[in-house]
Each structure stands twice: as structure tokens, then as C-alpha cells.
Design an enzyme around this catalytic site. Structure first.
Site, PDB file in Angstrom:
ATOM      1  N   CYS A 298       5.215  -3.793  10.428  1.00 20.80           N
ATOM      2  CA  CYS A 298       5.911  -2.931   9.454  1.00 20.80           C
ATOM      3  C   CYS A 298       7.211  -3.522   8.934  1.00 20.80           C
ATOM      4  O   CYS A 298       7.322  -3.842   7.754  1.00 20.80           O
ATOM      5  CB  CYS A 298       6.189  -1.576  10.095  1.00 20.80           C
TER       6      CYS A 298
HETATM    7  N1  LIG Z   1       1.033  -0.418  13.678  1.00 21.32           N
HETATM    8  C1  LIG Z   1       2.075   0.341  13.383  1.00 21.32           C
HETATM    9  O1  LIG Z   1       2.958   0.514  14.194  1.00 21.32           O
HETATM   10  C2  LIG Z   1       2.187   1.035  12.049  1.00 21.32           C
HETATM   11  C3  LIG Z   1       3.149   2.027  11.892  1.00 21.32           C
HETATM   12  C4  LIG Z   1       3.261   2.692  10.683  1.00 21.32           C
HETATM   13  C5  LIG Z   1       2.435   2.324   9.619  1.00 21.32           C
HETATM   14  N2  LIG Z   1       1.518   1.326   9.779  1.00 21.32           N
HETATM   15  C6  LIG Z   1       0.674   1.006   8.629  1.00 21.32           C
HETATM   16  O2  LIG Z   1      -0.623   1.556   8.843  1.00 21.32           O
HETATM   17  C7  LIG Z   1      -1.634   0.707   8.292  1.00 21.32           C
HETATM   18  C8  LIG Z   1      -2.613   0.309   9.369  1.00 21.32           C
HETATM   19  O3  LIG Z   1      -1.923  -0.420  10.362  1.00 21.32           O
HETATM   20  P1  LIG Z   1      -2.514  -0.701  11.803  1.00 21.32           P
HETATM   21  O4  LIG Z   1      -1.389  -1.226  12.619  1.00 21.32           O
HETATM   22  O5  LIG Z   1      -3.277   0.476  12.309  1.00 21.32           O
HETATM   23  O6  LIG Z   1      -3.539  -1.880  11.464  1.00 21.32           O
HETATM   24  P2  LIG Z   1      -4.716  -2.444  12.410  1.00 21.32           P
HETATM   25  O7  LIG Z   1      -4.957  -3.826  11.965  1.00 21.32           O
HETATM   26  O8  LIG Z   1      -4.374  -2.174  13.845  1.00 21.32           O
HETATM   27  O9  LIG Z   1      -5.950  -1.529  12.047  1.00 21.32           O
HETATM   28  C9  LIG Z   1      -6.555  -1.519  10.799  1.00 21.32           C
HETATM   29  C10 LIG Z   1      -8.050  -1.334  10.985  1.00 21.32           C
HETATM   30  O10 LIG Z   1      -8.643  -1.227   9.703  1.00 21.32           O
HETATM   31  C11 LIG Z   1      -9.899  -1.882   9.760  1.00 21.32           C
HETATM   32  N3  LIG Z   1     -10.327  -2.170   8.391  1.00 21.32           N
HETATM   33  C12 LIG Z   1      -9.923  -3.150   7.558  1.00 21.32           C
HETATM   34  N4  LIG Z   1     -10.527  -3.032   6.367  1.00 21.32           N
HETATM   35  C13 LIG Z   1     -11.343  -1.959   6.459  1.00 21.32           C
HETATM   36  C14 LIG Z   1     -12.230  -1.317   5.557  1.00 21.32           C
HETATM   37  N5  LIG Z   1     -12.381  -1.750   4.308  1.00 21.32           N
HETATM   38  N6  LIG Z   1     -12.918  -0.264   5.989  1.00 21.32           N
HETATM   39  C15 LIG Z   1     -12.769   0.189   7.251  1.00 21.32           C
HETATM   40  N7  LIG Z   1     -11.928  -0.346   8.141  1.00 21.32           N
HETATM   41  C16 LIG Z   1     -11.219  -1.417   7.744  1.00 21.32           C
HETATM   42  C17 LIG Z   1      -9.643  -3.086  10.616  1.00 21.32           C
HETATM   43  O11 LIG Z   1     -10.842  -3.613  11.130  1.00 21.32           O
HETATM   44  C18 LIG Z   1      -8.733  -2.494  11.693  1.00 21.32           C
HETATM   45  O12 LIG Z   1      -9.458  -2.002  12.795  1.00 21.32           O
HETATM   46  C19 LIG Z   1      -0.877  -0.458   7.664  1.00 21.32           C
HETATM   47  O13 LIG Z   1      -0.625  -0.184   6.326  1.00 21.32           O
HETATM   48  C20 LIG Z   1       0.435  -0.471   8.415  1.00 21.32           C
HETATM   49  O14 LIG Z   1       1.482  -1.044   7.662  1.00 21.32           O
HETATM   50  C21 LIG Z   1       1.362   0.694  10.967  1.00 21.32           C
END
Ligand SMILES: NC(=O)c1ccc[n+]([C@@H]2O[C@H](COP(=O)([O-])OP(=O)(O)OC[C@H]3O[C@@H](n4cnc5c(N)ncnc54)[C@H](O)[C@@H]3O)[C@@H](O)[C@H]2O)c1
Length: 459
Positions: A298
Site C-alpha cells: 500500500c
Molecule cells: N494487503 C493489504 O494490507 C491491503 C490493505 C488495504 C488495501 N489493499 C488493497 O487491496 C487490493 C488487494 O490487495 P491484497 O493485498 O489482498 O492482494 P493479494 O495479492 O493478496 O490478493 C489478490 C488476489 O486477487 C487474485 N486475482 C488477481 N486477478 C484476479 C482476477 N482477475 N480474478 C480473480 N482473482 C484475481 C490473486 O490471485 C490474489 O489471490 C489491492 O488494491 C491493495 O492495494 C491491500
């Protein structure tokens, strides 16, 4: 055909009048009813750090939840009741899977049976620091194929203001399928803080803003079923900007305090003591701490989504660029510190054994994405150092150009190393032991605050 339509129309009108509804609010009222009764089928696209805890929360609240992910391995793990996210214990996931409340699939045709969809896919940056929207677009295309009246779609991935209106809406809206009437579209920023025992998905207030007021209403109703506090925003753009303000605020304050650390270093002042003393002010000050650089999915990334968008609006995001520059140079500063400390002992960094303690991007989590440890290791390897690491939560890492490294036993590696560098201060590390065994310590986290040894070099 016409007769069939007329028959259907009068049937619908009778049903609607029974329920005291009008034709214009059919989709909204029916969806609202399903959400209130918890008979709505909830879909979560992207089962990572954000999506899986959210899926679990809605399943625990009594909904039937279907998780969608493109990684077959994750789908299979969930269907076995096995969690790969630290904040979701198997003891919570497994019973939900066994009872049929939560299941996962990679087959997007299930969208036609869902009432709600949360999109939680990655939003990385390209090498050029431009937003990479491919994951959101891919998810949007799949939804568009199977979209149907009465569907609520909420984007949760962090992104630039305007994504929901300008990118997702045109993918979903068609003649006769109107947002705010036939389907509902919102943005809700995800604020999860992995590893935080006090604040988790359920008790972190949830901001939600819809493309239309009816969309916001539907988003608020949806989240209120499972989360403690829901905060409506007047539209999706406001909700998108909320997340960027929060993360930009952190990024810039960390940049400021990192610059403060560079100044203090040059002037021979202990920056940690300065921050502790400043923190005694009961108003108008909030402590941020310096470190080896930004990490995670992030803080190093999200502000650049904002600067990219603001450039299009003709405004240079100068604070963001500056903080990005300072934070981005911290790994180099740490390496300079290591080099200077070794030089002071007449030990060149080339061929020295340098042991890194902690490689996760922050304390007590198992995530190495964007971790500054990777940059520090890479820079040290380029200087010819032999680098090892210990981290109880990260068994192996891949370093740019340096191949794969495997975690070493801490005590042995520290005793052998010419310099021990604390990058991530996990609480489980035995700092007494490290202080006792290490020849030289470079501490980037003030983990040795209460230790008086002269072989400790602080950031
Ligand atoms: N990790 C954090 O602490 C956090 C906190 C706040 C916001 N975010 C935001 O949330 C979003 C997700 O982050 P995350 O950390 O969970 O990512 P992540 O990589 O842990 O998980 C994302 C998932 O989406 C899947 N994916 C990718 N393309 C896909 C598709 N077309 N269809 C279905 N699944 C698909 C991936 O395989 C993966 O399992 C990002 O935008 C991130 O910036 C993350």
C-alpha cells in the site's frame, strides 16, 4: 410473444403491488430485502490479504459466500478449509467451509447466481510508476459477461479517483441496464492492517460511496450486515480519495521523519530520542518512525496512483514525489551505514558476512512484498558481501539478480556474521541473544533501545 410479455408484466405488477413496490425500484427493493434477510449470495473476487478476511466476515455474519480467484491453488486450499492468510486462522475458516457457508471457485459463470460482488484484486504499479489496471479490468470483464438485474458491485482495490465511474461503470452499464436502478456500483476502500490484533476487518470503520445515491444506500446496507461501523461517502470518487489521503498521509510523514533521521545522523543527534520526547506533547503531534524504507502493498504504491491522476488534472503532486524520493533512498542510506561501520573496524564490505534480521516489510507479518530488506540485500550483494537472513515468518526470498535465499538459524548466523543488521523487528526475536553474540549491530528500528553496547549503530 407480445401476449407473453403482457402476461408477465401484469404478473410482475401484482407481485410488486403485493409488496407495496413500484416498477422503478424493483431491483433495489428485492436486493435490499435479500441483503436484510441474509439470503443474498455474496461473491468476493480476489482471495488475498483483503478478500479472504472479508469473505470470512460475511460468512460469519450468516451469508453464503463464494470466493473467486484465478489461482487454482488458493481455490483448492480454501475448499479444504486451509488458510494461507495470517489473519485468518484455520479454526475460523474450516467450520465455515464445512458448513457450506464459504466456498471458492475459479469459474466466473457463478456471477450469474450472485447478488453482490466485492472486487479485491491487486493494483500494482508499472515500472514507469503508472497504475496497472489489468486486474481490475479483467475482473470487470468477467462480471460484465454475467451481470444481471439486482446486482451490487463494490470495488475495494485501492486505485485512483475516478476508476469506478470512468473505468468500471462503462464496462457494466448497457442500454436497459442502468446503474442505480438495475444494478448498483460503489467504491469502498479497504483499510485492513495485516497483523494488527486490535483492528481487523470487522471493527475497522468502512467508508462506502456509490455512483448514485441509491448505490451508496445499497453499499451501506450491505456492509452494515457484517461490519461494526459503516461511513457513507457522498460518491465513489470521495471514497476513492479517502484511501489515498490516508496512505499519502502516512507515506509523507514517514518521508519527513526519514529526512529528519538523515539530518540527525549528520548532526550527531539521536532521532529516536527526539521523537520520544516530541511525543510527550499532548496535542498537535503524532509520532512516525524512520526505517530502512517503505514496504508492503500500500504505502509505497498507492500515493503514486494519486500523483498519476493529479498530473492528468494539471497538478504536480510534489509532496508525494519528494517523500517517494527520500523513502526510496533509505535502503541506500542503510547500506552506507553498514559500510561505514565495517570500515571503522577495518573490514571492507566486500566478502564480509552480513546477516539480515527480519525481511518482512513490517513487524510480525509474513509478507515480503516491496520490503526494503530486498533492496538492502540486493545492494549489499552488488558490493560483494555474503548476505544471509533470518525471519521466522519468511522461509525463503527471491532477490533481484541474487537468486533465492533461505532463512538461516538466527543464533548461528549472528555469531558468524561480521555485521548483523536489524531490518524488521519481529517481537519473537531474542534481542538479548543477538546483543550478546553479534560482533557489530546496525539497528534500523531502534530494537536495541535499552541496550548500551558500543557495537550498536543506530539509524
Ligand atoms: N494487503 C493489504 O494490507 C491491503 C490493505 C488495504 C488495501 N489493499 C488493497 O487491496 C487490493 C488487494 O490487495 P491484497 O493485498 O489482498 O492482494 P493479494 O495479492 O493478496 O490478493 C489478490 C488476489 O486477487 C487474485 N486475482 C488477481 N486477478 C484476479 C482476477 N482477475 N480474478 C480473480 N482473482 C484475481 C490473486 O490471485 C490474489 O489471490 C489491492 O488494491 C491493495 O492495494 C491491500
Amino acid at each position: 410473444m407480445v401476449a407473453w410479455h403482457l402476461a408477465f408484466w401484469s404478473f410482475t405488477c401484482i407481485r410488486l403491488s403485493d409488496m407495496n413496490l413500484t416498477e422503478t425500484n424493483t431491483s433495489q427493493e428485492l436486493l435490499a430485502e435479500r441483503i436484510r434477510r441474509k439470503t443474498a449470495r455474496v461473491g468476493i473476487i480476489g482471495l488475498g490479504y483483503v478478500g479472504l478476511p472479508l469473505a470470512v466476515e460475511f460468512a460469519r455474519a450468516g451469508f453464503e459466500v463464494i470466493g473467486l480467484d484465478v489461482q487454482e491453488g488458493k481455490v483448492a486450499a480454501i475448499n479444504r478449509g486451509e488458510s494461507y492468510v495470517q489473519d485468518v486462522p484455520n479454526s475460523i475458516l474450516k467450520p465455515l467451509v464445512e458448513s457450506g457457508r464459504l466456498k471458492a471457485t475459479a469459474d466466473f459463470s457463478i456471477v450469474s447466481e450472485l447478488d453482490t460482488i466485492n472486487i479485491c484484486v491487486p493494483t500494482p504499479l508499472r515500472k514507469t510508476k503508472d497504475p496497472d489496471m489489468t486486474y481490475i479490468v479483467a475482473a470487470g470483464e468477467e462480471i460484465a459477461k454475467y451481470a444481471h438485474p439486482g446486482l451490487l458491485v463494490i470495488l475495494e482495490s485501492t486505485t485512483y479517483p475516478g476508476t469506478t465511474d470512468e473505468l468500471l461503470l462503462p464496462m457494466l452499464e448497457k442500454p436497459g441496464f442502468k446503474v442505480g436502478k438495475d444494478f448498483f456500483l460503489c467504491f469502498s476502500p479497504e483499510r485492513v492492517d495485516p497483523g494488527n490484533p486490535r483492528f481487523q476487518t470487522m471493527n475497522i470503520p468502512k467508508v462506502v460511496g456509490g455512483v448514485t445515491p441509491a448505490c451508496t444506500e445499497m453499499g451501506v446496507l450491505f456492509y452494515s450486515q457484517a461490519l461494526e461501523t459503516v461511513v457513507p461517502a457522498s460518491n465513489a470518487r470521495v471514497a476513492e480519495m479517502v484511501k489515498l489521503l490516508e496512505n499519502t498521509f502516512r507515506m509523507i510523514n514517514i518521508g519527513l521523519v526519514n529526512e529528519m533521521a538523515l539530518m540527525c545522523d549528520r548532526m550527531g543527534i539521536d532521532v529516536w530520542e527526539v521523537i520520544d520526547a516530541a511525543s510527550t506533547k499532548p496535542f498537535g503531534f503524532m509520532p512516525f518512525y524512520p526505517g530502512p524504507g517503505l514496504g508492503g502493498h500500500c504505502i509505497p504504491i498507492d500515493p503514486f496512483y494519486l500523483s498519476w491522476k493529479s498530473k492528468q488534472a494539471g497538478i504536480e503532486a510534489r509532496f508525494i514525489e519528494l517523500a517517494g524520493y527520500i523513502n526510496g533512498n533509505m535502503p541506500r542510506f542503510v547500506v552506507d551505514k553498514i559500510q561505514n561501520a565495517l570500515n571503522a573496524q577495518a573490514k571492507p564490505v566486500r566478502d564480509s558476512h552480513i546477516h539480515i534480521v527480519g525481511v518482512a516489510y513490517k513487524r510480525d507479518i509474513d509478507d515480503v512484498r516491496e520490503s526494503p530488506a530486498l533492496d538492502v540485500i540486493h545492494l549489499l550483494q552488488q558490493l560483494g558481501a555474503h548476505v544471509t537472513y533470518s525471519d521466522p515468518l519468511i522461509p525463503k526470498i527471491r532477490v533481484d539478480g541474487g537468486g533465492e535465499l533461505h532463512a538461516e538459524p538466527l543464533a548461528l548466523a549472528v555469531a558468524d556474521a561480521d555485521a548483523t543488521v536489524v531490518i524488521t523487528d519481529h517481537t519473537s526475536f531474542d534481542y538479548e541473544m543477538i546483543a550478546y553474540r553479534a560482533k557489530l549491530i546496525i539497528d534500523t528500528r531502534n530494537a536495541f533501545k535499552h541496550f548500551k553496547q558500543t557495537n550498536i549503530v543506530r539509524l
